[in-house]
Design a protein around this motif. Structure first.
Motif, PDB file in Angstrom:
ATOM      1  N   UNK A  15       0.935  -1.348  -0.236  1.00  0.00           N
ATOM      2  CA  UNK A  15      -0.071   0.440  -0.399  1.00  0.00           C
ATOM      3  C   UNK A  15       0.474   1.274  -0.138  1.00  0.00           C
ATOM      4  N   UNK A  16       2.254   1.412   0.598  1.00  0.00           N
ATOM      5  CA  UNK A  16       2.929   2.754   0.468  1.00  0.00           C
ATOM      6  C   UNK A  16       3.415   2.459  -1.075  1.00  0.00           C
ATOM      7  N   UNK A  17       3.147   2.036  -2.376  1.00  0.00           N
ATOM      8  CA  UNK A  17       3.202   2.866  -3.171  1.00  0.00           C
ATOM      9  C   UNK A  17       2.400   3.755  -3.407  1.00  0.00           C
ATOM     10  N   UNK A  18       0.841   3.800  -3.310  1.00  0.00           N
ATOM     11  CA  UNK A  18      -0.018   5.514  -2.765  1.00  0.00           C
ATOM     12  C   UNK A  18       0.847   6.788  -2.701  1.00  0.00           C
ATOM     13  N   UNK A  48     -10.032  12.932 -20.107  1.00  0.00           N
ATOM     14  CA  UNK A  48      -8.965  12.124 -20.557  1.00  0.00           C
ATOM     15  C   UNK A  48      -9.115  11.526 -19.450  1.00  0.00           C
ATOM     16  N   UNK A  49      -8.412  10.120 -19.238  1.00  0.00           N
ATOM     17  CA  UNK A  49      -8.785   9.287 -18.139  1.00  0.00           C
ATOM     18  C   UNK A  49      -7.470   8.020 -18.941  1.00  0.00           C
ATOM     19  N   UNK A  50      -6.896   7.830 -17.572  1.00  0.00           N
ATOM     20  CA  UNK A  50      -5.541   6.556 -17.623  1.00  0.00           C
ATOM     21  C   UNK A  50      -5.994   5.170 -16.363  1.00  0.00           C
ATOM     22  N   UNK A  51      -6.059   4.682 -16.505  1.00  0.00           N
ATOM     23  CA  UNK A  51      -6.161   3.411 -15.717  1.00  0.00           C
ATOM     24  C   UNK A  51      -5.237   2.433 -15.944  1.00  0.00           C
ATOM     25  N   UNK A  52      -5.583   1.308 -14.960  1.00  0.00           N
ATOM     26  CA  UNK A  52      -4.285   0.729 -14.923  1.00  0.00           C
ATOM     27  C   UNK A  52      -3.721   0.067 -13.518  1.00  0.00           C
ATOM     28  N   UNK A  53      -2.775  -0.599 -13.133  1.00  0.00           N
ATOM     29  CA  UNK A  53      -2.787  -1.030 -12.153  1.00  0.00           C
ATOM     30  C   UNK A  53      -1.682  -0.610 -11.132  1.00  0.00           C
ATOM     31  N   UNK A  54      -1.549  -0.145 -10.059  1.00  0.00           N
ATOM     32  CA  UNK A  54      -0.909   1.090  -9.243  1.00  0.00           C
ATOM     33  C   UNK A  54       0.419   0.054  -9.495  1.00  0.00           C
ATOM     34  N   UNK A  55       0.904  -0.989  -9.403  1.00  0.00           N
ATOM     35  CA  UNK A  55       2.756  -0.797  -9.341  1.00  0.00           C
ATOM     36  C   UNK A  55       3.114  -0.817 -11.171  1.00  0.00           C
ATOM     37  N   UNK A  56       2.256  -1.066 -11.927  1.00  0.00           N
ATOM     38  CA  UNK A  56       2.220  -0.685 -13.326  1.00  0.00           C
ATOM     39  C   UNK A  56       2.965   0.642 -13.448  1.00  0.00           C
ATOM     40  N   UNK A  57       1.669   1.648 -12.916  1.00  0.00           N
ATOM     41  CA  UNK A  57       2.030   3.213 -13.426  1.00  0.00           C
ATOM     42  C   UNK A  57       2.777   3.998 -12.486  1.00  0.00           C
ATOM     43  N   UNK A  87      -5.372  -1.282  -6.560  1.00  0.00           N
ATOM     44  CA  UNK A  87      -4.260  -1.315  -4.946  1.00  0.00           C
ATOM     45  C   UNK A  87      -3.793  -2.504  -5.519  1.00  0.00           C
ATOM     46  N   UNK A  88      -2.611  -2.404  -4.378  1.00  0.00           N
ATOM     47  CA  UNK A  88      -1.829  -4.012  -4.598  1.00  0.00           C
ATOM     48  C   UNK A  88      -3.862  -5.348  -3.422  1.00  0.00           C
ATOM     49  N   UNK A  89      -4.300  -4.435  -2.618  1.00  0.00           N
ATOM     50  CA  UNK A  89      -5.755  -5.497  -1.898  1.00  0.00           C
ATOM     51  C   UNK A  89      -7.199  -4.956  -2.776  1.00  0.00           C
ATOM     52  N   UNK A  90      -6.556  -4.695  -4.050  1.00  0.00           N
ATOM     53  CA  UNK A  90      -7.874  -4.668  -5.589  1.00  0.00           C
ATOM     54  C   UNK A  90      -8.995  -3.312  -5.365  1.00  0.00           C
ATOM     55  N   UNK A  91      -8.640  -2.561  -4.199  1.00  0.00           N
ATOM     56  CA  UNK A  91      -9.070  -1.629  -4.051  1.00  0.00           C
ATOM     57  C   UNK A  91      -8.870  -0.501  -5.490  1.00  0.00           C
ATOM     58  N   UNK A  92      -9.519   0.342  -5.703  1.00  0.00           N
ATOM     59  CA  UNK A  92      -9.114   1.324  -7.001  1.00  0.00           C
ATOM     60  C   UNK A  92      -8.577   2.556  -5.974  1.00  0.00           C
ATOM     61  N   UNK A  93      -7.912   3.310  -6.334  1.00  0.00           N
ATOM     62  CA  UNK A  93      -7.073   4.863  -5.807  1.00  0.00           C
ATOM     63  C   UNK A  93      -7.715   5.454  -7.143  1.00  0.00           C
ATOM     64  N   UNK A  94      -8.455   6.883  -6.565  1.00  0.00           N
ATOM     65  CA  UNK A  94      -9.477   7.856  -7.745  1.00  0.00           C
ATOM     66  C   UNK A  94      -8.542   8.707  -7.555  1.00  0.00           C
ATOM     67  N   UNK A  95      -8.401  10.192  -8.478  1.00  0.00           N
ATOM     68  CA  UNK A  95      -7.691  10.719  -8.917  1.00  0.00           C
ATOM     69  C   UNK A  95      -8.305  11.595 -10.036  1.00  0.00           C
TER      70      UNK A  95
END
Length: 267
Positions: free
Chosen positions: A158-161, A208-217, A193-201
């Protein structure tokens, strides 16, 4: 606003994870090349130790930091590499001890500063929480270089946030660094996120949108992987597409990024 104490705790955890990766290495393994061209494992830890010292100077002696920054700006394209090269001359055991001592000093110094205080840096001044977040981002990114060099696959946390947040907030800087006018409208970014939830900004209705796995981002914005190797990261809209081509979460001139399949192209 982020809680400085919480960010500092995450910074400590990120540093300890990397520490555990290198602490038991024999001396010859510190000389293993990393994906950053010309940098060994030793260079990576030397760089982190140096930047921790600069952050400590910022927090404890702003005038001294200003003088050091002025010297650095005289060689903007080489001062980071020169500092890493100088630090890499220290034997691994001594370098590891220096890194450990320096990051502990930095933890104490940042914890003692008022949370709203602005600390000088090589870019815009930063709050205590922002400084700690920046150190965490760098520790994670250079830790990825070390892990790649050693053939270790790290488990995302979760530190990837913190890394993701910097990456999103650095959108306009990424455009400006390439002498491009930043888009006027906000983007929507949705990261799993790693726990399957979605972090939104950003606004949900943004065009204009960007989506993906947080690790890859995070690998993308720290330029630790080429976009071609990050299939989950997708853009909707021409401006968002352009951003993913130039995104960088770190200060300084544009990075070269990585070549496809992890081949080295930058430090």
């Amino acid at each position: 606003m982020s809680d400085p104490g919480a960010v500092l705790a995450d910074l400590r955890a990120e540093s300890e994870e990397l520490d555990a990766l290198v602490a038991g290495l024999p001396a010859e393994r510190w000389a293993v090349p990393t994906p950053a061209e010309g940098w060994t494992v030793t260079h990576q830890i030397a760089h982190l130790a140096w930047t921790d010292r600069q952050a400590l100077l910022s927090a404890t002696d702003p005038d001294g930091f200003a003088r050091a920054a002025q010297e650095a700006f005289a060689a903007p394209l080489t001062f980071v590499g020169e500092a890493a090269e100088a630090g890499a001359r220290t034997p691994p055991a001594g370098l590891l001890a220096q890194w450990r001592a320096g990051r502990e000093e930095l933890q104490r110094a940042l914890a003692e500063r008022p949370s709203g205080e602005k600390l000088p840096w090589y870019g815009p001044p930063m709050s205590v929480a922002s400084m700690a977040t920046g150190r965490l981002m760098e520790t994670w990114a250079h830790g990825q270089d070390v892990a790649d060099a050693l053939g270790v696959t790290r488990t995302p946390t979760a530190r990837l946030r913190h890394v993701a947040r910097i990456g999103v907030r650095a959108r306009n800087f990424s455009f400006a660094a390439h002498q491009l006018t930043p888009p006027a409208e906000e983007f929507r970014v949705e990261l799993r996120a790693p726990d399957g939830t979605v972090w939104e900004y950003g606004p949900a209705a943004a065009g204009q949108r960007v989506t993906g796995e947080v690790l890859e981002f995070c690998l993308l914005v720290t330029q630790r992987a080429h976009r071609a190797d990050l299939p989950s990261v997708r853009a909707e809209g021409a401006d968002a597409e352009r951003w993913l081509e130039i995104a960088q979460a770190f200060a300084g001139p544009p990075g070269k990024g990585r070549a496809p399949s992890g081949k080295a192209a930058t430090s």
